[in-house]
Design a protein around this motif. Structure first.
Motif: not given
Length: 226
Positions: A114-129
């Protein structure tokens, strides 16, 4: 260069086949919004429509799940053989498992924010996407997010990136400068005149923007990244 994807949800539902046919030659892919009236305050494309498209269109299909319960549709649409499925991280605590299922069925798994969700969450999912989708407007509609480009600058380097939400030609140059891979365009493509003419113009504009920024000599639609 940033490529163009057509958001089918924005097309005229009474002339859906004609609208899609009008833009096919000038877009890299078709973007399919699935909404449940809960996660997003609208209802999107039906499974029947998406299945019919999967059997009839030569273009890649990208499904965007804006639903509160993404597991079942993630399984169903990945089994149809769509190119990618974007799953909102806000809708599931088990993105890893859904990503595994989607990938095992041959589709790519994207993390949607969403446009309000912290972008940092992507770092935690890097190996899953396999990529990410940034909503640049509220889910289901609304104005373009004024912080969209700031947020895009915070994403992990090298991550395949899709932007979706009130994108128009005024954003193309900046998106290309930020190395966004795919721009989903809906209302600006289907709601303001001849969709075929506009899709051709938009594709050309994206190609020209990329050639000017990177010194690419071939800016034809066929040179857009697949």
């Amino acid at each position: 260069m940033t490529a163009l994807s057509a958001s089918v949800y924005a097309a005229d539902p009474f002339h859906l086949a004609e609208e899609i046919e009008a833009v096919l030659a000038n877009v890299e892919s078709l973007h399919l919004d699935v909404m449940d009236g809960v996660f997003a305050p609208e209802y999107g494309l039906t499974a029947r429509t998406i299945e019919a498209l999967s059997e009839s269109t030569p273009k890649p299909l990208d499904v965007h799940l804006m639903v509160a319960e993404p597991r079942q549709p993630a399984v169903r649409f990945s089994e149809l053989g769509v190119r990618s499925i974007a799953i909102h991280v806000e809708a599931t605590e088990d993105f890893k498992e859904l990503s595994r299922i989607v990938r095992s069925n041959g589709s790519k798994a994207y993390a949607a924010l969403r446009h309000t969700t912290p972008v940092a969450v992507l770092e935690k999912l890097a190996d899953q996407l396999d990529g990410c989708l940034f909503l640049t407007a509220p889910a289901g509609g609304g104005a373009f997010d004024q912080h969209a480009f700031t947020r895009l600058a915070q994403r992990p380097a090298g991550l395949y990136t899709v932007v979706d939400g009130k994108i128009d030609p005024g954003h193309f140059k900046r998106l290309d400068q930020m190395q966004v891979d795919l721009a989903v365009v809906g209302a600006a493509l289907f709601s303001a005149g001849d969709a075929e003419v506009r899709s051709e113009a938009f594709s050309r504009m994206l190609g020209e923007s990329g050639s000017k920024e990177r010194g690419v000599s071939d800016a034809s639609p066929s040179s857009l990244r697949r």
